[in-house]
Structures are given as structure tokens and as C-alpha cells.
Design a protein around this motif. Sequence first.
Motif, PDB file in Angstrom:
ATOM      1  N   SER A  15      77.391  86.364  11.569  1.00 46.35           N
ATOM      2  CA  SER A  15      77.231  87.181  10.684  1.00 46.35           C
ATOM      3  C   SER A  15      77.256  88.608  11.258  1.00 46.35           C
ATOM      4  CB  SER A  15      75.943  86.964   9.805  1.00 46.35           C
ATOM      5  OG  SER A  15      74.869  87.400  10.513  1.00 46.35           O
ATOM      6  N   ARG A  16      77.514  89.810  10.215  1.00 49.66           N
ATOM      7  CA  ARG A  16      77.414  91.049  10.866  1.00 49.66           C
ATOM      8  C   ARG A  16      76.827  91.988   9.881  1.00 49.66           C
ATOM      9  NH1 ARG A  16      83.359  92.310  12.272  1.00 49.66           N
ATOM     10  NH2 ARG A  16      82.492  94.506  12.796  1.00 49.66           N
ATOM     11  N   ASP A  17      76.077  93.171  10.448  1.00 46.46           N
ATOM     12  CA  ASP A  17      75.446  94.035   9.481  1.00 46.46           C
ATOM     13  C   ASP A  17      76.291  95.397   9.983  1.00 46.46           C
ATOM     14  OD1 ASP A  17      73.714  95.967   8.410  1.00 46.46           O
ATOM     15  OD2 ASP A  17      72.144  94.628   8.762  1.00 46.46           O
ATOM     16  N   SER A  18      76.903  95.670   9.249  1.00 46.19           N
ATOM     17  CA  SER A  18      77.447  97.130   9.424  1.00 46.19           C
ATOM     18  C   SER A  18      76.591  98.329   9.551  1.00 46.19           C
ATOM     19  CB  SER A  18      78.704  97.387   8.321  1.00 46.19           C
ATOM     20  OG  SER A  18      79.511  96.258   8.375  1.00 46.19           O
ATOM     21  N   ALA A  19      75.625  98.232   8.838  1.00 45.85           N
ATOM     22  CA  ALA A  19      74.687  99.399   8.984  1.00 45.85           C
ATOM     23  C   ALA A  19      73.844  99.371  10.070  1.00 45.85           C
ATOM     24  CB  ALA A  19      73.534  99.176   7.758  1.00 45.85           C
ATOM     25  N   LYS A  20      73.684  98.417  10.894  1.00 46.19           N
ATOM     26  CA  LYS A  20      73.223  98.426  12.141  1.00 46.19           C
ATOM     27  C   LYS A  20      73.999  98.154  13.273  1.00 46.19           C
ATOM     28  CE  LYS A  20      68.787  96.419  10.187  1.00 46.19           C
ATOM     29  NZ  LYS A  20      67.929  95.145  10.595  1.00 46.19           N
ATOM     30  N   ASN A  21      75.412  97.940  12.820  1.00 46.38           N
ATOM     31  CA  ASN A  21      76.359  98.162  14.011  1.00 46.38           C
ATOM     32  C   ASN A  21      75.968  96.632  15.031  1.00 46.38           C
ATOM     33  OD1 ASN A  21      77.907 100.171  13.169  1.00 46.38           O
ATOM     34  ND2 ASN A  21      77.560 101.316  15.043  1.00 46.38           N
ATOM     35  N   THR A  22      75.885  95.881  14.167  1.00 46.76           N
ATOM     36  CA  THR A  22      75.299  94.332  14.898  1.00 46.76           C
ATOM     37  C   THR A  22      75.715  93.209  14.454  1.00 46.76           C
ATOM     38  OG1 THR A  22      73.012  95.523  15.529  1.00 46.76           O
ATOM     39  CG2 THR A  22      73.392  93.054  15.780  1.00 46.76           C
ATOM     40  N   VAL A  23      76.217  92.082  15.424  1.00 44.56           N
ATOM     41  CA  VAL A  23      76.710  91.002  14.964  1.00 44.56           C
ATOM     42  C   VAL A  23      75.654  90.017  15.457  1.00 44.56           C
ATOM     43  CG1 VAL A  23      78.217  90.659  17.020  1.00 44.56           C
ATOM     44  CG2 VAL A  23      78.569  89.320  15.145  1.00 44.56           C
ATOM     45  N   TYR A  24      75.460  88.920  14.674  1.00 42.35           N
ATOM     46  CA  TYR A  24      74.494  88.189  15.100  1.00 42.35           C
ATOM     47  C   TYR A  24      75.312  86.539  15.177  1.00 42.35           C
ATOM     48  CZ  TYR A  24      71.541  91.548  13.220  1.00 42.35           C
ATOM     49  OH  TYR A  24      70.971  92.791  12.778  1.00 42.35           O
ATOM     50  N   LEU A  25      74.359  85.631  15.967  1.00 39.68           N
ATOM     51  CA  LEU A  25      74.583  84.388  16.064  1.00 39.68           C
ATOM     52  C   LEU A  25      73.403  83.520  15.794  1.00 39.68           C
ATOM     53  CD1 LEU A  25      77.241  82.249  16.579  1.00 39.68           C
ATOM     54  CD2 LEU A  25      76.364  82.360  18.882  1.00 39.68           C
ATOM     55  N   GLN A  26      73.292  83.005  14.578  1.00 38.35           N
ATOM     56  CA  GLN A  26      72.113  82.173  14.119  1.00 38.35           C
ATOM     57  C   GLN A  26      72.429  80.494  14.765  1.00 38.35           C
ATOM     58  OE1 GLN A  26      68.909  82.784  12.784  1.00 38.35           O
ATOM     59  NE2 GLN A  26      68.513  80.445  13.593  1.00 38.35           N
ATOM     60  N   MET A  27      71.491  80.230  15.788  1.00 39.06           N
ATOM     61  CA  MET A  27      71.924  78.791  16.187  1.00 39.06           C
ATOM     62  C   MET A  27      70.873  77.857  15.930  1.00 39.06           C
ATOM     63  SD  MET A  27      73.289  80.203  20.025  1.00 39.06           S
ATOM     64  CE  MET A  27      71.668  80.601  20.640  1.00 39.06           C
TER      65      MET A  27
END
Length: 117
Positions: free
Chosen positions: A71-83
Motif C-alpha cells: 500500500s502507499r500513503d501519498s501524504a507521507k511519501n511512504t510505501v508499505y509492505l504488510q507481511m
Amino acid sequence: QVQLVESGGGLVQPGGSLRLSCAGSGFTFNNYRMSWYRQAPGKERELVASITSGGISTNYADSVKGRFTISRDSAKNTVYLQMNSLKPEDTAVYYCKLPWGPGGVYWGQGTQVTVSS
């Protein structure tokens, strides 16, 4: 200056969960597809998951489908990987990848994930 900084790795028991983060800076985050790769000892780096610039479309390696979510959060300029439901074979260094120009790429420094009892 483009930077990608991964975090969230660690040691977890089989069946456990981790969430990796990749914070980007120095570029317009919303314009780029982002991906997670991993590299286990003695193996080639492989694609784990990717997400389009708008976050509408995702794709996953067969080995992680149903267990990992990108997933990604554009407000935080961050991409996540939930494992979730982690397995010993998920043990690897996980890298964030940003495509850059024709044939170019930026990688983060990587974060170690170890799944072991």
C-alpha cells in the motif's frame, strides 16, 4: 537528491507479522510506481510486490499472494509492505525500488527480515 529509506524489519517467529515502510524524498512520490524486492543469501533479488502511482493496481509474486499487502500513503511519501503468516523462506533483505528514467533505478539500503523460531 532522491532517497529511499526502509524500516520495519526484524526477527519474527513463523506465522508472525511485520510491516515494512519505505519513505521516499527528493522526487514527486505520486508520479511513480513503487515496488518491494527481496534477496535471500545466495539467491537473486526478486520482485515481491508493486503498486501503481495512484495505488489503484497491485501485483504480487505467487509466493506471497494472500499473505502480503502493498500500500502507499501519498501524504507521507511512504510505501508499505504488510507481511502476515510469515514463513522461514521469507527470510531476506527487503528493498524498496523506484524506477528512474530509461533503464534507471534507485534502491533503498534494505531492511533485514528474519523468520525463525
